[in-house]
Design a protein around this motif. Structure first.
Motif, PDB file in Angstrom:
ATOM      1  N   LEU A   1       0.786  -1.128  -0.055  1.00  9.28           N
ATOM      2  CA  LEU A   1      -0.025  -0.137  -0.043  1.00  9.28           C
ATOM      3  C   LEU A   1       0.771   1.155  -0.124  1.00  9.28           C
ATOM      4  CD1 LEU A   1      -2.524  -1.075   2.476  1.00  9.28           C
ATOM      5  CD2 LEU A   1      -2.686  -1.288  -0.007  1.00  9.28           C
ATOM      6  N   THR A   2       0.966   1.793  -1.250  1.00 14.08           N
ATOM      7  CA  THR A   2       1.778   3.194  -1.283  1.00 14.08           C
ATOM      8  C   THR A   2       0.928   4.186  -1.776  1.00 14.08           C
ATOM      9  OG1 THR A   2       3.960   3.788  -2.210  1.00 14.08           O
ATOM     10  CG2 THR A   2       2.718   2.235  -3.529  1.00 14.08           C
ATOM     11  N   TYR A   3       1.815   5.235  -2.588  1.00 13.86           N
ATOM     12  CA  TYR A   3       1.211   6.393  -3.067  1.00 13.86           C
ATOM     13  C   TYR A   3       2.258   7.138  -3.800  1.00 13.86           C
ATOM     14  CZ  TYR A   3      -2.387  10.155  -3.217  1.00 13.86           C
ATOM     15  OH  TYR A   3      -3.209  11.071  -3.747  1.00 13.86           O
TER      16      TYR A   3
ATOM     17  N   ARG B   1      -6.897  14.209  -7.760  1.00  6.74           N
ATOM     18  CA  ARG B   1      -6.777  13.826  -6.528  1.00  6.74           C
ATOM     19  C   ARG B   1      -7.065  14.960  -5.540  1.00  6.74           C
ATOM     20  NH1 ARG B   1      -1.269  10.416  -6.200  1.00  6.74           N
ATOM     21  NH2 ARG B   1      -0.638  12.716  -7.106  1.00  6.74           N
ATOM     22  N   SER B   2      -7.503  14.752  -4.498  1.00  3.70           N
ATOM     23  CA  SER B   2      -7.896  15.696  -3.523  1.00  3.70           C
ATOM     24  C   SER B   2      -6.672  16.267  -2.727  1.00  3.70           C
ATOM     25  CB  SER B   2      -9.075  15.484  -2.330  1.00  3.70           C
ATOM     26  OG  SER B   2      -8.547  14.500  -1.656  1.00  3.70           O
ATOM     27  N   ASN B   3      -6.429  17.385  -2.400  1.00  2.00           N
ATOM     28  CA  ASN B   3      -5.134  18.041  -1.692  1.00  2.00           C
ATOM     29  C   ASN B   3      -5.210  17.058  -0.184  1.00  2.00           C
ATOM     30  OD1 ASN B   3      -4.209  19.752  -3.683  1.00  2.00           O
ATOM     31  ND2 ASN B   3      -5.553  21.308  -3.073  1.00  2.00           N
ATOM     32  N   LYS B   4      -6.474  16.874   0.285  1.00  2.00           N
ATOM     33  CA  LYS B   4      -6.416  16.375   1.635  1.00  2.00           C
ATOM     34  C   LYS B   4      -5.701  15.044   1.471  1.00  2.00           C
ATOM     35  CE  LYS B   4      -9.536  15.229   5.366  1.00  2.00           C
ATOM     36  NZ  LYS B   4     -11.001  15.361   5.885  1.00  2.00           N
ATOM     37  N   GLU B   5      -6.144  14.386   0.432  1.00  2.00           N
ATOM     38  CA  GLU B   5      -5.607  13.043   0.162  1.00  2.00           C
ATOM     39  C   GLU B   5      -4.161  12.936   0.324  1.00  2.00           C
ATOM     40  OE1 GLU B   5      -7.643   9.897  -2.495  1.00  2.00           O
ATOM     41  OE2 GLU B   5      -5.731  10.065  -3.524  1.00  2.00           O
TER      42      GLU B   5
ATOM     43  N   GLU C   1      -1.999  15.194   1.058  1.00  2.00           N
ATOM     44  CA  GLU C   1      -0.999  15.656   2.164  1.00  2.00           C
ATOM     45  C   GLU C   1      -1.197  14.466   3.149  1.00  2.00           C
ATOM     46  OE1 GLU C   1      -3.594  19.065   3.325  1.00  2.00           O
ATOM     47  OE2 GLU C   1      -2.796  20.418   1.814  1.00  2.00           O
ATOM     48  N   ALA C   2      -2.292  13.866   3.322  1.00  2.00           N
ATOM     49  CA  ALA C   2      -2.008  12.681   4.513  1.00  2.00           C
ATOM     50  C   ALA C   2      -1.025  11.559   3.919  1.00  2.00           C
ATOM     51  CB  ALA C   2      -3.563  11.997   4.420  1.00  2.00           C
ATOM     52  N   TRP C   3      -1.058  11.299   2.841  1.00  2.00           N
ATOM     53  CA  TRP C   3       0.080  10.442   2.274  1.00  2.00           C
ATOM     54  C   TRP C   3       1.336  11.042   2.537  1.00  2.00           C
ATOM     55  CZ3 TRP C   3      -0.085   5.157   1.444  1.00  2.00           C
ATOM     56  CH2 TRP C   3      -1.423   4.486   1.450  1.00  2.00           C
TER      57      TRP C   3
END
Length: 344
Positions: free
Chosen positions: A257-259, A273-277, A279-281
């Motif tokens: 599981l990566t990004y 892709r959302s900025n929130k997503e 930033e979390a990764w």
């Protein structure tokens, strides 16, 4: 048969992994990140052409898996292949020259970003279409079995690692080759780099079973889900899978599981892709996370880490100079390298 691996970065591993290995893991990840950052600069300066897909954010997967392999083992990549090649030992200068389309590139400038290849390093290449590399990896693993059973070569089995993304796990090659690998007990490791997005399609919207590692159950091989932002977790799973394959016990499916921190390619504005997503990764950056682990949980001195930073910068600078100074392929050699040439 699915299982989850404990995240090693949550505990000290001083008694398990020696300092040199830890530093080598850090250096390999940093080299991959620095190389890709420089690729972005060169692409926007017009030094590279076509589609260029960067690996930023996924370095723990490449390092954790490939650095457990021996020189005799094989790696089959995707179109996001630069860092896989570097981890397998292909010199950065040759990869960079390839991206520049130069004659000195590892594919003689004929492959470019998506077709990095090196027979010398058992790096079987990147592939422009998803799923292309899986049957190639099956063939590579089969020849290892064939040499032992038919040609009576009793050296250790060569292991083949096949990388692909979450989107590929919905394709036919994936299922056919998992079945064949188990049937013949092939020494192959299937690594799903689940970076959550297949170009612009979110993973959980494109598959009926988002937990890809569970698909291994249908074919009777181990399916493992790991934290792909944790190089030690990846390494731990890889060691188990490599040992299993080397002993002739067959394949393993690893879902990491990566990004990816950048868009699908450098031509992608990355607006889906959302900025929130993101930033979390990004807050779980595998390189920063591992650096903090080294400083806070091991005997590694910060000066050693700083030295690695300087070393990597020097390597990247040298690779750029080499690529810029290298000659272009000549028109008269357009059809060269299509077939094996006579040695004399």
């Amino acid at each position: 048969m699915s299982k989850k691996v404990v995240l090693p970065l949550t505990k000290s591993h001083n008694d398990i992994v020696d300092t040199n290995i830890l530093l080598n893991l850090y250096e390999d990840m940093l080299l991959g990140r620095s190389f890709e950052d420089m690729c972005a600069q060169m692409y926007y300066r017009g030094k590279m052409f076509g589609f260029v897909h960067l690996y930023n954010g996924q370095e723990a997967v490449s390092t954790g898996i490939i650095k457990t392999l021996s020189a005799q083992d094989y790696v089959c990549s995707t179109y996001r292949d630069h860092v896989h090649a570097l981890s397998k030992g292909v010199p950065p200068r040759l990869v960079m020259a390839e991206l520049f389309g130069k004659e000195t590139g590892c594919s003689r400038g004929r492959g470019g970003s998506m077709h990095v290849f090196s027979a010398q390093h058992n790096f079987l290449g990147g592939f422009a279409f998803i799923g292309e590399g899986i049957p190639v990896a099956i063939g590579s693993a089969f020849q290892s079995i064939y040499k032992k059973q038919v040609l009576h070569d009793y050296s250790d089995l060569s292991v083949t690692v096949c990388f692909f993304g979450d989107g590929t796990s919905n394709n036919g090659q994936f299922f056919e080759c998992l079945n064949m690998a188990v049937l013949w007990k092939l020494p192959v490791i299937f690594v799903v780099e689940n970076n959550q997005w297949a170009i612009g399609m979110a993973h959980n919207r494109s598959t009926s079973l988002p937990e890809i590692h569970k698909k291994a159950q249908a074919f009777g091989l181990p399916g493992v889900e790991i934290d792909g932002m944790d190089v030690l977790a990846v390494r731990e799973a890889a060691q188990t899978a490599v040992q299993r394959a080397r002993e002739g016990k067959g394949p393993t499916l690893i879902e990491a599981l990566t990004y990816r921190f950048r868009g699908h390619s450098l031509a992608d504005p990355d607006e889906l892709r959302s900025n929130k997503e993101k930033e979390a990764w990004i807050a779980r950056d595998p390189i920063k996370r591992f650096r903090n682990f080294l400083i806070n949980n091991t005997q590694v001195e910060k000066s050693l880490i700083d030295n690695i930073n300087v070393k990597v910068k020097s390597i990247i600078d040298e690779a750029i100079d080499f690529a810029i100074d290298s000659p272009e392929p000549q028109v008269k050699d357009l059809k060269r390298y299509l077939f094996v040439e006579d040695e004399d």
